[in-house]
Every structure is written in structure tokens, then in C-alpha cells.
Design an enzyme around this catalytic site. Structure first.
Site, short mmCIF file in Angstrom:
data_model
loop_
_atom_site.label_atom_id
_atom_site.label_comp_id
_atom_site.label_asym_id
_atom_site.label_seq_id
_atom_site.Cartn_x
_atom_site.Cartn_y
_atom_site.Cartn_z
N LYS A 58 84.63 -16.38 65.66
CA LYS A 58 83.96 -15.26 65.80
C LYS A 58 82.68 -14.93 65.03
O LYS A 58 82.87 -14.38 63.91
CB LYS A 58 85.05 -14.03 65.62
CG LYS A 58 84.59 -12.64 65.48
CD LYS A 58 83.74 -12.01 66.65
CE LYS A 58 83.31 -10.84 66.77
NZ LYS A 58 81.98 -10.63 66.04
N SER A 88 81.27 -8.74 54.41
CA SER A 88 81.07 -7.82 53.38
C SER A 88 82.53 -7.63 52.80
O SER A 88 83.71 -8.20 53.18
CB SER A 88 80.74 -6.44 53.91
OG SER A 88 81.81 -5.84 54.97
N GLU A 106 84.69 -15.38 51.39
CA GLU A 106 83.53 -15.23 50.70
C GLU A 106 82.83 -14.01 50.90
O GLU A 106 82.38 -13.81 52.12
CB GLU A 106 82.69 -16.45 51.09
CG GLU A 106 81.49 -16.79 50.13
CD GLU A 106 80.41 -16.22 50.34
OE1 GLU A 106 79.87 -15.14 49.81
OE2 GLU A 106 79.64 -16.73 51.26
N CYS A 151 74.02 -13.95 50.30
CA CYS A 151 74.93 -13.40 49.14
C CYS A 151 74.74 -14.22 47.84
O CYS A 151 75.02 -13.56 46.92
CB CYS A 151 76.41 -13.77 49.47
SG CYS A 151 77.01 -12.94 51.16
#
Length: 469
Positions: free
Chosen positions: A154, A207, A228, A262
Site C-alpha cells: 500500500k 508518521s 519506521e 526521516c
């Protein structure tokens, strides 16, 4: 949310997609379950041969895949091509090391034979973000397929063509139908997939809020998750550091992937004796960056990925300035078509401002001044996040302290934080749990099975430490 390719360099919608119907989604889940029952017994040599073929496709068509990434999320063409090559590296790494990572581990016991076996567990759902649309998928898919699992992707709704291209790469590499499938579905239908009995586990990069929702949904089903999540990585610079190298790397570490990573350095924590000079160099480096067309080889920073990213960054900076922070350079939307944002540097950040607590996901450096190593570590750890950290020093004592005391999943000394297939990747605190890459990443989604074989002629029960075990 619409599933569509919207070019962030122009704001134009390139292509839209119709989400899967419930019947089509169910068919894909059933296909994954049936394929797994067959694929799990495929010889490891055949699985790794197909991974090598996937690497060859990535390498030979890297420019094509690079252009696709640029079109969908705006990273520079050079960075996009490098990402495709890195995916090939990841495939080759697991093709070469899967046998070592999956081999039975013999354990000496009183049994005739005892060992630990690593066996696949089933279809794994991967919920992936847009910022590294190929790499973050491949760093999940390569070890999962090597282990004998099958994948369901997804992907973020703004990179559907990348998602379909990755599925096609695995198909052309020779993996059976159903080994890796893209699910073009809306975000609000993900819960239904996680809860489906045919899905064995979930991995998510995204997030903290998304991670919390996924983990709670999977937890109710007693399904393994690897998360993560966000990061607000510190970049610490001490007086003994190579200031030239630290300042040059700081600019790159903050603006890699147009600042949307990130593990990009976000909080620059600098010792007072060198703070003025580091600030001067950082500001000059940020000012020198060329912002423009991501396909232009002279461009350093392309557009942000979408309109929502621009608005979020504008809001964070406005509220931070209102709370007392000062913009030294940049930090505003550029007046041109597309989602372009001027790289910036912010200082004077107060504890009650968004820039102190939130992840700032864009090309804006947050500059802090500290007295010494003690205060640097304290400030670095005063965060809900704990993904990566970079520290610059020539002092062995400081180096050892940073390694031991920084609360993060990764610490890089005199280097910027980066992912590498050879070492585990992941964080602590609100940055998530579990690990990707290396052998740890492969073993996150396997059944670590204890096997104890006793002689029939002299059978004895396995030893027990207590009646409760």
C-alpha cells in the site's frame, strides 16, 4: 484521498487511478495467500536468482525509473537515479547473504540435535511513504522475498506509478504472480487489509500518528509490526571538529531529498566557541543552493512533494517565529508554479515552538547553541524522536560519550546519517521499533523456530528451569 500523479514541479495532474473494488482487493489477498503456500517451498537459490535479476532490471533502466520518481514526488533526477541503483544494491545484498542469514543455527544442548530455524510467515503488508518511493519499498521487499514471504504494497497515494513499476520489476524478474502485489486503495481501507486473516504482519514507514493507528489495529489481531516513523535528528558539532567538513556535510544532510527525509539532519547543535563561524558557513551554504527544475542537472533542491507539505512547513515556521525564533535566510514559499520552497536556517528557537518539538519535514535547518558536550547531549535527547544522530568531534572521550549516551537507533560520528543494507536501520522512542536491513531486518518477519531432536533409544524430556515455563 485521490490516487493520482500530480507533478510537484508544475502542480499539474498527470494521471489518475481508480481504486481497487472490494472484489478486486479480496482477489489480490487470496492470490497472496495461495501464492505463499507454494512460494515458501521455492528453493532459496531460485529466490535469490530472481532478486539478482531484479537488480539487473533496476540498473539497466535506472534513468526510466528516475524520471518516474521525479515526476511523482519531485526529487532531483540525479538523486532519483541513485535511488534506483541503491535498490539494486539492496537486492544484490540479500541475494548474496540470504543463505547465511537463513541457515539453521546449531545450538549445543543435551539433545541429539538442536538448532534454530528461520521460516517464512506469510503475506506481509507494507505501508510505504512517498519520499523514497523505490528504496523504502525495496528495503522491505528484498529481505521479505528472500525469506520466502510474499509482499502486499500500500504505497502513498501520490506515487501510484512508482508502486506499479515496482510490482512490474518483480514480475519481470521471474517472481510468480502474487509474490508482490500493489494495492491501489484509499488510506481508510488499510484497516480492513490489516485485519484480514490472510495478512500475517505489517511494516510501515510514515508518521508517528500513522504508526500508532497501524500498531493498534495489528495489535488487536496479534500481528507483528515494524515501524519506521519520524525523526528530528541532531547534528552535533564540537570545537575539535573538522569545521569545513562538518559545515559542508550539514548543508547536504539537511537538504537531501529536498529536505524530506526521516534521517535528514534537522537540529544543528553547535558548541559556543565555534557557533558563529559554523552559522556563517551554514547560512552561506544554504544560500548557495540552486532551487529549480528537478530534471535540471544544475538543480540542488527541487520542489516539495505536494501542496500539503508546503502548507505544513509554512505553518510550522510561522508559529515558531511567533514564539520567538528568527529566520536567518529563506524559509518561505517561492513565487512560481509548483511546490517550491526556499531553503532556510532558523535560530533562537524556544521550547514552546513547533520547531523545537515537531519534525520539520523540509529544507530548513534548526540551529541551536550549547555550552559543552553535556548540554549538547541533553538537548539532543530532549526530543520525542530517536531515529538517527550525527556528531562531529576529534576528541575520543566525546566520541565515546555520544555513542553511549545519544538516544537514537543510529549514531554516526564525523559522517551524516545514511541507510546501508549492511547495517540495521530503525529508531527508538516515537521514531518506532523493529529494524530494517542487515540480517536483523530479514529476521523481523520469520518464524524463529526452536527445533529439539532427541534419540528415540534414550529419550529424555527437555530440561525445564521451573514448572511455570
Amino acid at each position: 484521498m485521490t490516487i493520482a500523479t500530480v507533478n510537484p514541479a508544475t502542480g499539474q495532474t498527470v494521471r489518475t487511478f481508480v481504486p481497487l473494488s472490494e472484489a478486486d482487493l479480496d482477489a489480490k489477498l487470496q492470490c497472496a495467500a495461495e501464492t505463499f503456500r507454494r512460494y515458501r517451498t521455492t528453493p532459496l537459490a531460485e529466490r535469490t536468482r530472481r532478486l539478482t535479476r531484479a537488480a539487473e532490471i533496476l540498473e539497466s533502466e535506472k534513468e526510466k525509473f528516475g524520471r518516474l520518481m521525479v515526476t511523482e514526488m519531485g526529487k532531483t533526477f540525479k538523486a532519483a537515479v541513485e535511488e534506483a541503483v541503491k535498490c539494486a544494491l539492496g537486492c544484490r545484498y540479500y541475494a548474496e547473504h540470504a543463505e547465511q542469514f537463513l541457515s539453521d543455527q546449531v545450538v549445543e544442548t543435551s539433545a541429539k540435535r538442536s538448532f534454530v530455524s528461520y521460516q517464512p510467515i506469510g503475506p506481509i503488508l507494507a505501508i510505504m511513504p512517498w519520499n523514497f518511493p523505490f528504496w523504502q519499498v525495496f528495503r522491505f521487499a528484498a529481505p521479505a522475498l528472500a525469506a520466502g514471504n510474499v509482499g502486499l504494497l500500500k504505497h502513498a497515494s501520490n506515487v501510484p506509478q512508482c508502486a506499479l513499476a515496482i510490482e512490474d520489476i518483480f514480475r519481470r524478474a521471474g517472481f510468480p504472480e502474487g509474490c508482490f502485489q500493489t494495492l491501489l486503495i484509499e488510506t481508510d481501507r488499510v484497516r480492513r487489509v490489516i485485519e484480514d486473516h490472510r495478512v500475517s504482519a505489517v511494516t510501515l514507514t510514515g508518521s508517528t500518528g500513522a504508526g500508532s493507528h497501524v500498531a493498534s489495529t495489528a495489535g488487536k489481531q496479534i500481528k507483528k509490526t515494524v515501524l519506521e516513523l519520524g525523526g528530528s535528528d541532531p547534528f552535533i558539532v564540537m570545537p575539535t571538529a573538522d569545521l569545513d567538513a562538518a559545515a559542508r556535510t550539514a548543508v547536504k544532510a539537511r537538504t537531501i531529498n529536498n529536505g524530506q527525509s526521516c534521517i535528514a539532519a534537522k537540529r544543528f547543535i553547535v558548541a559556543e566557541p565555534i557557533a558563529d563561524e559554523f552559522e556563517r558557513r551554514l547560512v552561506a551554504g544554504i544560500q548557495s543552493l540552486v532551487v529549480g527544475d528537478p530534471m535540471d542537472p544544475n538543480t540542488d533542491v527541487g520542489p516539495l512533494a505536494n501542496e500539503a507539505q508546503v502548507k505544513t512547513l509554512e505553518d510550522q515556521l510561522a508559529r515558531s517565529v511567533q514564539a520567538g525564533a528568527r529566520l536567518l535566510v529563506g524559509g518561505y514559499r517561492l513565487d512560481r508554479p509548483g511546490c517550491y520552497f526556499a531553503p532556510g536556517v532558523v535560530t533562537g528557537i524556544t521550547k514552546d515552538s513547533p520547531a523545537y518539538r515537531e519534525e520539520v519535514f523540509g529544507p530548513v535547518a534548526l540551529l541551536f547553541r550549547v555550552k559543552d558536550a553535556d548540554s549538547a547531549i541533553q538537548l539532543a535527547n530532549d526530543s520525542d524522536f530517536g531515529l538517527g544522530a550525527s556528531a562531529w568531534t576529534r576528541d575520543p572521550t566525546e566520541r565515546d560519550r555520544f555513542v553511549a549516551e545519544l538516544e537514537s537507533g543510529m549514531v554516526f560520528i564525523n559522517a551524516m546519517v545514511a541507510s546501508d543494507p549492511r547495517v540495521p536501520f530503525g529508531g527508538v522512542k516515537q521514531s518506532g521499533y523493529g529494524r530494517e536491513l542487515s540480517y536483523q531486518g530479514l529476521r523481523e518477519f520469520v518464524n524463529i523456530k526452536t527445533v529439539w531432536i532427541q534419540d528415540n533409544d534414550n529419550a529424555e524430556p527437555a530440561p525445564r528451569l521451573s514448572e511455570s515455563e
